[in-house]
Design an enzyme around this catalytic site. Structure first.
Site, short mmCIF file in Angstrom:
data_model
loop_
_atom_site.label_atom_id
_atom_site.label_comp_id
_atom_site.label_asym_id
_atom_site.label_seq_id
_atom_site.Cartn_x
_atom_site.Cartn_y
_atom_site.Cartn_z
N LYS A 191 0.87 -1.31 -0.12
CA LYS A 191 0.02 -0.04 0.18
C LYS A 191 0.81 1.27 -0.07
CE LYS A 191 -3.68 -1.78 2.95
NZ LYS A 191 -5.02 -1.56 2.13
N ARG A 223 -10.17 -11.42 2.43
CA ARG A 223 -11.30 -12.55 1.91
C ARG A 223 -10.47 -14.07 1.90
NH1 ARG A 223 -11.96 -9.28 -3.62
NH2 ARG A 223 -11.54 -7.79 -2.04
#
Length: 471
Positions: A250, A324
């Site tokens: 990120k 996820r």
């Protein structure tokens, strides 16, 4: 520390026997009628103070000796109330120290929401810096279940504390310790599978995401079980204690809030505390995959194909879509346990924030019968939700061809929906499944919600549970 009720005085109601002064809660549209009920001197005083009953506005009345005899707090206009929540809480910090009793015609869910907000306004995160709590206290109004509200506040404050704690003090080990402490307090059992034992017990994706962390922050699956009777509710919470993005790192601006990426785990622990403190007649199971998505030589890579507990293979097209992956293994375990209802909470996608912003918690439901009770509960308890669909035509977007599933479809469209569809592939044997894609953070201070970690969806789900589990 979890407890049956908050230990901090500002998070509890004052004893009913305490001497108190009246607190009038005045809507702007009723201001003139209310002023007409006052002694002439008080009415003139309120007008002279410029009291217009706006949200957060206050006026304090005193006798000839200067002793406080009452206060008034504004509820605002109908339009202002529709644009916000917890008008009573907006004034708490401005009120003089003392004990008050509510003088208002509010009743039912409106009354409960306002006094709940009042208690929420007493929350302070002071682990690292002293933050003075308000000195104004409120007696529980008649008709309000004070013990229930205090239990809900305690659970919410646990959630806030966990999210607000920085990652250096809230890694997978500390999250485990918080869960075990909660279990011990309420007599729940607990089990933790960590490190390479995850592979031995068939949790390969939890292991893959967390294996790059240092040994002290090894990945783990935390499980709590409580209750002997009633339907089985399984809560699954994303516990990514810090998310660098992995090898798809990120940018710094996006990494700054990643201590909150365990907000799903914090939410289910807070909700679990509410359920256990209220002694609800259900069997509760909590599953938390706790990891740190770190960068090291053995970090999982873009292009890797992972095996899952369910037997499905997953192509990793973005290591920053790791939540996820860990949820999938936990959901596969939940799906094999004959749950009556499985609910997952996760700070999962930026797409959900783009769609509905930070205040609304979008949720996905496997059957239409689950939607209305949740939407109604969200409105009733001032915990707003919005329903998004498990949109079957988008299933092809998560099928890459080289593996069964793609963890990050190209194109960026419908990101919240495709993430939810991904999770749903791991809940195939449980008819009732709900997924919340929460933000878990209040970006600017609002009534009852200081800037920082916040619970979303838990109070609505708590209120809806009897109906959801009965259907």
């Amino acid at each position: 520390m979890p407890s049956d009720t908050p230990e901090t005085p500002s998070l509890r109601f004052a004893p009913a026997s305490a001497p108190s002064v009246p607190l009038a809660f005045v809507a702007a549209e009723s201001l003139e009628q209310w002023l007409a009920t006052l002694p002439a001197a008080q009415s003139r005083f309120a007008r002279a103070q410029g009291f217009t009953a706006g949200i957060g506005a206050t006026v304090v009345f005193a006798d000839d000796e200067g002793a406080m005899t009452g206060v008034a707090v504004g509820r605002g206009t109908a339009q202002a109330r529709a644009r916000g929540r917890f008008a009573l809480a907006a004034a708490r910090a401005a009120l003089p120290a003392g004990v008050y009793h509510l003088d208002s015609d509010l009743a039912g869910s409106e009354l409960e929401a306002e006094v709940l907000g009042w208690l929420f306004a007493g929350y302070r995160f002071d682990r690292y810096h002293a933050n003075a709590a308000p000195k104004a206290a409120l007696c529980a109004p008649e008709g309000v279940d004070a013990a229930r509200i205090e239990a809900i506040v305690a659970g919410e404050c646990l959630t806030r504390d966990l999210i607000n704690t920085p990652a250096n003090d809230m890694g997978p080990q500390e999250l485990e310790e918080a869960a075990v402490h909660l279990a011990n307090h309420f007599g729940a059992s607990h089990l933790v599978v960590k490190g390479d034992d995850l592979l031995a017990q068939n949790f390969p994706m939890i292991h893959a995401v967390g294996r790059a962390a240092v040994p002290a922050r090894a990945p783990r699956l935390i499980e709590l079980n409580w209750g002997d009777t009633g339907p089985l509710l399984t809560l699954v919470g994303k516990g990514v204690c810090f998310d660098t993005g992995g090898l798809n790192i990120k940018p710094g601006a996006s990494m700054g809030l990643m201590k909150k990426d365990m907000g799903g785990a914090a939410t289910v622990l807070g909700l679990a505390q509410m359920i256990m403190a209220l002694k609800m007649d259900i069997r509760l199971r909590v599953l938390i995959p706790a990891v740190e998505n770190a960068i090291a030589g053995d970090a999982f890579r873009p292009g890797d194909i992972l095996q899952s507990r369910k037997g499905l293979t997953v192509e990793v097209n973005n290591t920053d879509a790791e939540g996820r992956l860990v949820l999938a293994d936990a959901l596969a375990l939940a799906d094999a346990g004959e749950s009556d209802l499985v609910v997952s909470f996760a700070t999962l996608t930026g797409a959900a924030r783009v769609a509905v912003g930070p205040d609304l918690a979008p949720f996905f439901a496997s059957t239409s019968a689950l939607v209305a009770p949740l939407m109604q509960a969200g409105e009733t308890v001032a915990d707003p939700l919005w329903n998004l669909p498990f949109w079957a035509p988008y299933e092809t977007m998560i099928e890459p061809g080289i593996a069964d599933l793609d963890n990050a479809p190209a194109g960026g469209m419908a990101g919240a929906i495709t993430a939810a569809l991904f999770l749903k592939r791991f809940v195939t044997d449980t008819p009732k499944y709900v997924h919340f894609d929460i933000y878990g953070w209040c970006p600017a201070a609002k009534p009852a919600r200081p800037k920082g970690g916040v619970g979303q969806g838990a109070r609505a789900l708590l209120d809806a549970l009897p109906e959801l589990l009965a259907r």
